[in-house]
Design an enzyme around this catalytic site. Structure first.
Site, short mmCIF file in Angstrom:
data_model
loop_
_atom_site.label_atom_id
_atom_site.label_comp_id
_atom_site.label_asym_id
_atom_site.label_seq_id
_atom_site.Cartn_x
_atom_site.Cartn_y
_atom_site.Cartn_z
N ASN A 1 38.78 32.38 40.97
CA ASN A 1 38.41 33.75 40.57
C ASN A 1 38.77 34.80 41.62
O ASN A 1 39.06 35.94 41.28
CB ASN A 1 36.89 33.77 40.31
N TYR B 1 49.62 43.88 42.04
CA TYR B 1 48.56 43.14 41.34
C TYR B 1 49.14 42.42 40.11
O TYR B 1 48.91 41.23 39.90
CB TYR B 1 47.45 44.11 40.93
N THR C 1 33.60 46.29 37.65
CA THR C 1 33.46 45.64 38.98
C THR C 1 34.23 46.51 39.96
O THR C 1 34.82 47.52 39.58
CB THR C 1 34.12 44.24 38.99
N LYS D 1 49.56 38.27 39.30
CA LYS D 1 48.92 37.58 38.16
C LYS D 1 49.97 36.90 37.28
O LYS D 1 49.70 35.85 36.69
CB LYS D 1 48.07 38.56 37.35
N ASP E 1 37.37 31.67 52.63
CA ASP E 1 38.40 32.71 52.49
C ASP E 1 39.64 31.98 52.02
O ASP E 1 40.20 31.16 52.76
CB ASP E 1 38.64 33.38 53.85
N1 NAP Z 1 37.35 43.62 36.57
C1 NAP Z 1 38.35 43.57 35.70
O1 NAP Z 1 38.50 44.44 34.82
C2 NAP Z 1 39.32 42.44 35.75
C3 NAP Z 1 40.32 42.39 34.76
C4 NAP Z 1 41.22 41.35 34.77
C5 NAP Z 1 41.11 40.36 35.72
N2 NAP Z 1 40.13 40.44 36.69
C6 NAP Z 1 40.07 39.34 37.66
O2 NAP Z 1 38.73 38.88 37.75
C7 NAP Z 1 38.55 38.26 39.04
C8 NAP Z 1 37.27 38.78 39.68
O3 NAP Z 1 37.44 40.16 39.97
P1 NAP Z 1 36.27 41.22 39.81
O4 NAP Z 1 36.69 42.17 38.76
O5 NAP Z 1 34.97 40.54 39.71
O6 NAP Z 1 36.41 42.01 41.19
P2 NAP Z 1 35.49 42.03 42.50
O7 NAP Z 1 34.09 42.39 42.14
O8 NAP Z 1 36.24 42.88 43.46
O9 NAP Z 1 35.48 40.52 42.99
C9 NAP Z 1 36.57 39.97 43.65
C10 NAP Z 1 36.04 38.78 44.43
O10 NAP Z 1 37.14 38.13 45.09
C11 NAP Z 1 36.75 37.95 46.44
N3 NAP Z 1 37.90 37.80 47.34
C12 NAP Z 1 38.89 38.67 47.60
N4 NAP Z 1 39.71 38.15 48.52
C13 NAP Z 1 39.23 36.93 48.86
C14 NAP Z 1 39.62 35.90 49.73
N5 NAP Z 1 40.70 36.03 50.52
N6 NAP Z 1 38.88 34.77 49.80
C15 NAP Z 1 37.78 34.63 49.04
N7 NAP Z 1 37.32 35.58 48.20
C16 NAP Z 1 38.06 36.71 48.11
C17 NAP Z 1 35.94 39.18 46.77
O11 NAP Z 1 35.24 38.99 47.99
P3 NAP Z 1 34.79 40.27 48.91
O12 NAP Z 1 33.52 40.78 48.30
O13 NAP Z 1 34.62 39.65 50.26
O14 NAP Z 1 35.91 41.26 48.84
C18 NAP Z 1 35.05 39.20 45.53
O15 NAP Z 1 34.05 38.25 45.64
C19 NAP Z 1 39.81 38.57 39.82
O16 NAP Z 1 40.69 37.46 39.76
C20 NAP Z 1 40.41 39.74 39.07
O17 NAP Z 1 41.80 39.86 39.27
C21 NAP Z 1 39.25 41.44 36.71
#
Ligand code: NAP
Length: 243
Positions: free
Chosen positions: A86, A166, A201, A170, A59
């Site tokens: 990530n 958010y 996601t 970033k 975490d």
């Molecule tokens: N999806 C998009 O369109 C998008 C666009 C721009 C940037 N991003 C970035 O891409 C990255 C991945 O996001 P995603 O879209 O794949 O979303 P996601 O499916 O919600 O994944 C987020 C991940 O971060 C983990 N997390 C959250 N808080 C945490 C903590 N305190 N310690 C360890 N792990 C933690 C979550 O774990 P849990 O399952 O336990 O919650 C999950 O594994 C993020 O940095 C996000 O900001 C995403």
């Protein structure tokens, strides 16, 4: 020698796919996850694909978890080649609109605790191990939401989307990228920020056009940069983004 990578938030979404793509390049990957059951399940799925993946409980907002991860990597491997920051949360009430006048302080603090403070604390803790690699790579998974350029440009598709907590987290992560790349510019370590694009996601929602496979590609490419590659950049699919 086999390279070692750590991906935070590797249990699902872009993080999970990043673990898969890196391990597919014959890199040993530590899959960080805050939830043990989900982390172990993810490890099981990827090991089932004959990939060299090991779950570690991490975490990133928990200093003890960070210390444990550092000790484990130091004792087992002595160094870390690739760190992919990530893990992140989206805690604003909606993507659309601008909530800067009313976003609760708790939302702002909880978002920064993970997206910014946790990422910085983990990176600082692991940096001595990345410095032991002969080609360290640190990739911060950012977002175009953190870009001043996009938020100032009325013609940008993101202009109407201003979830403040958010986006500001970033932007802070982007500044960390620039400062760290500058601090390490005389070393073999490259530090870059990746925008995955809008990806299907939990954070991106079902409306998003990109798959996690597509979304992971920018971060993976930056993790695999050769020694002539750039440092201190912000990009998506090879295209430079405005800070
Ligand atoms: N999806 C998009 O369109 C998008 C666009 C721009 C940037 N991003 C970035 O891409 C990255 C991945 O996001 P995603 O879209 O794949 O979303 P996601 O499916 O919600 O994944 C987020 C991940 O971060 C983990 N997390 C959250 N808080 C945490 C903590 N305190 N310690 C360890 N792990 C933690 C979550 O774990 P849990 O399952 O336990 O919650 C999950 O594994 C993020 O940095 C996000 O900001 C995403």
């Amino acid at each position: 020698m086999t390279k070692l990578a750590l991906v935070t938030g590797g249990n699902k979404g872009i993080g999970f796919e990043t673990v898969r793509q890196l391990a597919g390049q014959h890199i040993k990957v530590l899959l960080g996850a805050r939830n043990e059951e989900e982390g172990k399940n993810a490890e099981k799925v990827l090991r089932g694909e004959s990939l060299d993946v090991t779950f570690i409980k991490l975490d990133i907002s928990n200093s003890q978890d960070i210390e444990n991860a550092k000790t484990y990597i130091e004792n087992e491997f002595g160094q870390l080649d690739i760190l992919i920051n990530n893990a992140a949360v989206f805690l604003d009430s909606a993507w659309f609109g601008n909530n800067v006048e009313s976003v609760p302080m708790k939302t702002l603090r909880d978002t920064f605790d993970i997206n910014y403070f946790g990422t910085v604390e983990l990176t600082q803790a692991l940096l001595p191990l990345v410095k032991k690699s002969d080609a360290g790579r640190i990739v911060n998974i950012s977002s175009v939401s953190g870009s001043f350029g996009a938020h100032l440009d009325e013609s940008h598709w993101l202009y109407q989307l201003k979830p403040y907590a958010y986006s500001a987290s970033k932007t802070a992560l982007n500044q960390f990228t620039v400062f760290l790349a500058n601090a390490l510019k005389e070393t073999n370590i490259k530090v870059n920020a990746a925008s995955p694009g809008w990806v299907k996601t939990s954070i991106g929602s079902d409306q998003a056009p990109l798959t996690t496979e597509e979304g992971a590609k920018t971060g993976v490419a930056l993790a695999l940069l050769d020694n002539n590659g750039p440092t201190g950049t912000f990009s998506q699919s090879g295209e430079v983004l405005p800070w």
